[in-house]
Motif scaffolding. Structure first.
Motif, PDB file in Angstrom:
ATOM      1  N   UNK A 165       0.847  -1.180   0.000  1.00 12.97           N
ATOM      2  CA  UNK A 165       0.000   0.000   0.000  1.00 12.97           C
ATOM      3  C   UNK A 165       0.888   1.237   0.000  1.00 12.97           C
ATOM      4  N   UNK A 166       0.713   2.111  -0.919  1.00 10.78           N
ATOM      5  CA  UNK A 166       1.508   3.327  -1.006  1.00 10.78           C
ATOM      6  C   UNK A 166       0.720   4.493  -0.426  1.00 10.78           C
ATOM      7  N   UNK A 167       1.388   5.282   0.382  1.00 11.27           N
ATOM      8  CA  UNK A 167       0.721   6.433   0.973  1.00 11.27           C
ATOM      9  C   UNK A 167       1.426   7.739   0.625  1.00 11.27           C
ATOM     10  N   UNK A 168       2.250   7.740  -0.430  1.00  6.93           N
ATOM     11  CA  UNK A 168       2.914   8.953  -0.869  1.00  6.93           C
ATOM     12  C   UNK A 168       3.927   9.493   0.117  1.00  6.93           C
ATOM     13  N   UNK A 169       4.754   8.635   0.621  1.00  5.68           N
ATOM     14  CA  UNK A 169       5.754   9.027   1.614  1.00  5.68           C
ATOM     15  C   UNK A 169       7.076   9.394   0.971  1.00  5.68           C
ATOM     16  N   UNK A 170       7.723  10.397   1.558  1.00  2.00           N
ATOM     17  CA  UNK A 170       9.112  10.713   1.224  1.00  2.00           C
ATOM     18  C   UNK A 170       9.914  10.560   2.495  1.00  2.00           C
ATOM     19  N   UNK A 171      10.991   9.801   2.405  1.00  2.00           N
ATOM     20  CA  UNK A 171      11.868   9.621   3.555  1.00  2.00           C
ATOM     21  C   UNK A 171      13.273  10.016   3.145  1.00  2.00           C
ATOM     22  N   UNK A 172      13.772  11.049   3.796  1.00  2.00           N
ATOM     23  CA  UNK A 172      15.159  11.453   3.613  1.00  2.00           C
ATOM     24  C   UNK A 172      15.974  10.668   4.624  1.00  2.00           C
ATOM     25  N   UNK A 220       8.913  -1.214   5.392  1.00  2.00           N
ATOM     26  CA  UNK A 220       8.773  -2.420   4.570  1.00  2.00           C
ATOM     27  C   UNK A 220       7.901  -3.455   5.287  1.00  2.00           C
ATOM     28  N   UNK A 221       8.136  -3.651   6.574  1.00  2.00           N
ATOM     29  CA  UNK A 221       7.336  -4.617   7.347  1.00  2.00           C
ATOM     30  C   UNK A 221       5.867  -4.220   7.395  1.00  2.00           C
ATOM     31  N   UNK A 222       5.598  -2.919   7.348  1.00  2.00           N
ATOM     32  CA  UNK A 222       4.224  -2.419   7.370  1.00  2.00           C
ATOM     33  C   UNK A 222       3.580  -2.431   5.985  1.00  2.00           C
ATOM     34  N   UNK A 223       4.364  -2.777   4.971  1.00  2.00           N
ATOM     35  CA  UNK A 223       3.841  -2.788   3.608  1.00  2.00           C
ATOM     36  C   UNK A 223       3.657  -1.397   3.028  1.00  2.00           C
ATOM     37  N   UNK A 224       4.436  -0.437   3.531  1.00  2.00           N
ATOM     38  CA  UNK A 224       4.325   0.947   3.072  1.00  2.00           C
ATOM     39  C   UNK A 224       5.474   1.275   2.137  1.00  2.00           C
ATOM     40  N   UNK A 225       5.140   1.800   0.979  1.00  2.00           N
ATOM     41  CA  UNK A 225       6.154   2.225   0.024  1.00  2.00           C
ATOM     42  C   UNK A 225       6.520   3.676   0.296  1.00  2.00           C
ATOM     43  N   UNK A 226       7.782   3.978   0.084  1.00  2.00           N
ATOM     44  CA  UNK A 226       8.238   5.349   0.284  1.00  2.00           C
ATOM     45  C   UNK A 226       9.290   5.686  -0.755  1.00  2.00           C
ATOM     46  N   UNK A 280      14.040  11.791   8.064  1.00  2.00           N
ATOM     47  CA  UNK A 280      13.162  12.951   7.942  1.00  2.00           C
ATOM     48  C   UNK A 280      12.038  12.499   7.028  1.00  2.00           C
ATOM     49  N   UNK A 281      10.841  12.357   7.581  1.00  2.00           N
ATOM     50  CA  UNK A 281       9.707  11.797   6.844  1.00  2.00           C
ATOM     51  C   UNK A 281       8.671  12.870   6.559  1.00  2.00           C
ATOM     52  N   UNK A 282       8.170  12.861   5.337  1.00  2.00           N
ATOM     53  CA  UNK A 282       7.050  13.726   4.961  1.00  2.00           C
ATOM     54  C   UNK A 282       5.953  12.819   4.414  1.00  2.00           C
ATOM     55  N   UNK A 283       4.787  12.865   5.055  1.00  2.00           N
ATOM     56  CA  UNK A 283       3.666  12.027   4.618  1.00  2.00           C
ATOM     57  C   UNK A 283       2.942  12.680   3.450  1.00  2.00           C
ATOM     58  N   UNK A 284       2.050  11.931   2.830  1.00  2.00           N
ATOM     59  CA  UNK A 284       1.262  12.450   1.709  1.00  2.00           C
ATOM     60  C   UNK A 284       0.391  13.618   2.133  1.00  2.00           C
ATOM     61  N   UNK A 312       5.392   6.906  14.229  1.00  2.00           N
ATOM     62  CA  UNK A 312       5.223   6.548  12.816  1.00  2.00           C
ATOM     63  C   UNK A 312       3.942   5.748  12.638  1.00  2.00           C
ATOM     64  N   UNK A 313       3.654   4.835  13.555  1.00  2.00           N
ATOM     65  CA  UNK A 313       2.436   4.024  13.504  1.00  2.00           C
ATOM     66  C   UNK A 313       1.204   4.931  13.546  1.00  2.00           C
ATOM     67  N   UNK A 314       1.206   5.864  14.475  1.00  2.00           N
ATOM     68  CA  UNK A 314       0.072   6.781  14.638  1.00  2.00           C
ATOM     69  C   UNK A 314      -0.166   7.606  13.377  1.00  2.00           C
ATOM     70  N   UNK A 315       0.909   8.080  12.775  1.00  2.00           N
ATOM     71  CA  UNK A 315       0.778   8.911  11.583  1.00  2.00           C
ATOM     72  C   UNK A 315       0.435   8.102  10.337  1.00  2.00           C
ATOM     73  N   UNK A 316       1.107   6.985  10.166  1.00  2.00           N
ATOM     74  CA  UNK A 316       1.021   6.262   8.895  1.00  2.00           C
ATOM     75  C   UNK A 316       0.023   5.111   8.872  1.00  2.00           C
ATOM     76  N   UNK A 317      -0.269   4.543  10.036  1.00  2.00           N
ATOM     77  CA  UNK A 317      -1.193   3.401  10.101  1.00  2.00           C
ATOM     78  C   UNK A 317      -2.167   3.585  11.254  1.00  2.00           C
ATOM     79  N   UNK A 318      -2.913   4.687  11.272  1.00  2.00           N
ATOM     80  CA  UNK A 318      -3.774   4.958  12.428  1.00  2.00           C
ATOM     81  C   UNK A 318      -4.851   3.894  12.649  1.00  2.00           C
ATOM     82  N   UNK A 319      -5.185   3.161  11.589  1.00  2.00           N
ATOM     83  CA  UNK A 319      -6.228   2.139  11.710  1.00  2.00           C
ATOM     84  C   UNK A 319      -5.700   0.835  12.302  1.00  2.00           C
ATOM     85  N   UNK A 320      -4.379   0.665  12.306  1.00  2.00           N
ATOM     86  CA  UNK A 320      -3.781  -0.571  12.810  1.00  2.00           C
ATOM     87  C   UNK A 320      -3.539  -0.459  14.309  1.00  2.00           C
TER      88      UNK A 320
END
Length: 125
Positions: free
Chosen positions: A1-8, A24-30, A96-100, A113-121
């Motif tokens: 699942x991609x959420x439009x993340x940029x990770x410096x 990667x373990x969360x299945x998030x592309x960045x 340095x992470x910037x979310x979609x 990171x969990x709270x921001x990127x996977x609030x439903x989990x």
């Protein structure tokens, strides 16, 4: 699942590697960007400053920060601090992470990171 993340990040940074492994373990592309070659833009750093305390933007344990000196950094106004950060990616706390949605996180705290990127989990223990 991609959420439009940029990770410096920085390849030699163990915290960055942990963060990328977690994504990667969360299945998030960045989009992963080498912070030393391509630091965040002034616009991205201004976005971060609007959300975080200024001190949270600086990698205070890094060589670049020590070379500059904490007194110099503290004496800078926000624009000078942002210009310094934009010119030297090693000054920036990483990863340095910037979310979609434009939210910014520095450093790696799995719960944040969990709270921001996977609030439903459910939160990890």
């Amino acid at each position: 699942m991609s959420v439009g993340l940029r990770v410096y990040s920085y390849a030699a940074c163990s915290t960055c590697r942990k963060a990328l492994r977690w994504l990667q373990e969360q299945g998030l592309d960045a989009e992963v960007i080498d912070i030393t070659l391509h630091p965040p833009s002034l616009e991205e750093l201004r976005l971060a400053l609007a959300q975080l305390e200024r001190r949270r933007l600086f990698n205070t344990s890094g060589v670049s920060y020590r070379a500059l000196g904490s007194a110099v950094v503290k004496a800078m106004d926000d624009e000078a601090a942002l210009a310094a950060l934009a010119s030297d990616g090693k000054l920036i706390k990483r990863p340095f992470l910037i979310s979609a949605t434009g939210n910014v996180l520095t450093g790696f705290d799995p719960q944040q990171w969990q709270t921001l990127l996977r609030p439903e989990a459910p939160a990890a223990p």
